[in-house]
Design a protein around this motif. Sequence first.
Motif, short mmCIF file in Angstrom:
data_model
loop_
_atom_site.label_atom_id
_atom_site.label_comp_id
_atom_site.label_asym_id
_atom_site.label_seq_id
_atom_site.Cartn_x
_atom_site.Cartn_y
_atom_site.Cartn_z
N PRO A 1 2.41 11.53 2.20
CA PRO A 1 2.99 12.59 2.38
C PRO A 1 4.01 11.91 2.12
O PRO A 1 5.42 12.73 1.86
CB PRO A 1 2.62 12.32 3.65
CG PRO A 1 1.87 11.45 4.55
CD PRO A 1 1.38 11.03 2.81
N LEU A 2 4.48 11.21 2.37
CA LEU A 2 6.09 9.97 2.11
C LEU A 2 6.91 10.69 0.93
O LEU A 2 7.36 11.51 0.44
CB LEU A 2 6.05 8.77 3.02
CG LEU A 2 6.25 9.06 3.83
CD1 LEU A 2 5.66 7.13 4.43
CD2 LEU A 2 7.91 9.40 4.89
N TRP A 3 5.55 10.46 0.27
CA TRP A 3 6.00 10.33 -0.96
C TRP A 3 6.66 12.34 -1.78
O TRP A 3 7.36 12.60 -2.54
CB TRP A 3 5.21 9.99 -2.95
CG TRP A 3 5.22 8.13 -2.88
CD1 TRP A 3 4.33 7.30 -2.30
CD2 TRP A 3 5.73 7.47 -3.66
NE1 TRP A 3 4.13 5.79 -2.68
CE2 TRP A 3 5.82 6.40 -3.96
CE3 TRP A 3 6.46 7.98 -4.67
CZ2 TRP A 3 6.08 5.70 -4.43
CZ3 TRP A 3 7.41 7.09 -5.68
CH2 TRP A 3 7.40 5.84 -4.96
N GLY B 1 -1.88 2.72 5.06
CA GLY B 1 -0.26 2.98 3.95
C GLY B 1 -0.91 4.22 3.59
O GLY B 1 0.34 4.61 2.74
N ASN B 2 -1.41 3.57 2.54
CA ASN B 2 -1.99 5.38 1.81
C ASN B 2 -1.48 6.62 2.22
O ASN B 2 -1.52 7.38 1.67
CB ASN B 2 -3.59 5.21 0.32
CG ASN B 2 -3.24 4.10 -0.23
OD1 ASN B 2 -2.38 3.93 -0.96
ND2 ASN B 2 -4.30 3.28 0.35
N LEU C 1 -3.80 -4.87 -7.15
CA LEU C 1 -3.04 -6.28 -6.30
C LEU C 1 -3.26 -5.65 -4.85
O LEU C 1 -3.48 -6.51 -4.17
CB LEU C 1 -1.45 -6.70 -6.72
CG LEU C 1 -1.46 -6.85 -7.60
CD1 LEU C 1 0.37 -6.89 -7.80
CD2 LEU C 1 -1.54 -8.68 -7.74
N VAL C 2 -3.74 -4.63 -4.73
CA VAL C 2 -3.67 -4.21 -2.82
C VAL C 2 -5.28 -4.07 -2.77
O VAL C 2 -5.86 -4.55 -1.12
CB VAL C 2 -3.31 -2.38 -2.78
CG1 VAL C 2 -4.08 -1.78 -1.53
CG2 VAL C 2 -2.11 -1.70 -3.29
N SER D 1 1.04 -1.33 0.10
CA SER D 1 -0.48 -0.33 0.03
C SER D 1 0.51 1.04 -0.33
O SER D 1 0.72 1.96 -0.76
CB SER D 1 -1.34 0.04 1.01
OG SER D 1 -0.10 0.36 2.19
N LEU D 2 2.00 1.27 0.77
CA LEU D 2 3.40 2.38 0.47
C LEU D 2 3.16 2.07 -1.04
O LEU D 2 3.35 3.09 -1.43
CB LEU D 2 4.41 2.67 1.60
CG LEU D 2 3.98 2.72 2.72
CD1 LEU D 2 5.39 1.94 3.23
CD2 LEU D 2 3.86 3.71 3.20
#
Length: 305
Positions: free
Chosen positions: A265-267, A259-260, A227-228, A138-139
């Motif tokens: 914000p990590l992306w 995860g989303n 897949l998620v 999900s990340l």
Amino acid sequence: MRRKDAPSIRGAGMRRYVASVLLNSWFQKNRSFFCAAIMAGTGAGGMLWGVMVPPLVEKSSYRAGYWFCSLLWLVLMLLCTFLARGLPREVGAAAYGAPEIAAAAGDEASAGTAAGNQWSLLWERRFLLLFVANFSLSLVNSFFTHAQPYLIDHHYSAVQAGYVISLFNVALVVCKLLLGMYFEHCGLYRGIVLPAAVDFLALTLLFLGREPFLAVAVVLFAVNSSLVAVTPLLSAGLVYNAQEFSAAWGILSAVGGLGNSVGAPLWGLVYDTTGSYRAGFVLAAMLLCLWGLLYRTILRRAGRK
């Protein structure tokens, strides 16, 4: 932080939990196909939402859009309340593809399951491995929240980027259905190799950043989102029996949303720090490999080859 240019409205936790428990309880045969068919509704819903809501907001206001979404959600939930009949044992029926004797035995086992034992499932190794695997995938999938600005950065117009996102939603419906039939034929243990390879190809094309191929890469990324949506439910259904499933899935079903929420914000942080998403694509490829290895390990230990 990188701004998300194309926000979307997503209902997640409770809807997915209820649908998953009902699905695993009512279907023993052809579960992969039925799972994919039901989850394909999210892609179809995304397309319809994208057609209906923006014109309403443009002509009226955001308040009108929120009222429309709220009222439609209420109507749909009330409809589900009338249509949902509960679990097979509650209506005296057997699950599709399950012998009557097996269904009765499952009912007795379910009735004898203690709440304390259910909570103890959450500390088992198989649960932790599923949690890490699904969270990792999900990340990777959370990049989709940045797909439209990424295309615009590579000289796509806003209209062209919108067309690509629409194609993604169409591909999402098709991919989920195809994955369901494919997993039904090959099994989840062997079947994840091919879609994982397609997903890796999409990440590679995104990393290279060649303009003619970016639209193809974003559309191929629908495999990741499929897949998620499909594999967590199928894997939990294989690893856990009927009475264990509802206890474990209550938390596992929230992993995708978590995860989303963390990944988006990590992306953006990757972009703000490095000036591009390239480092994120490298990390995403590593997380995809981790997901595949964990899934193969989990399903092998469960004896589901």
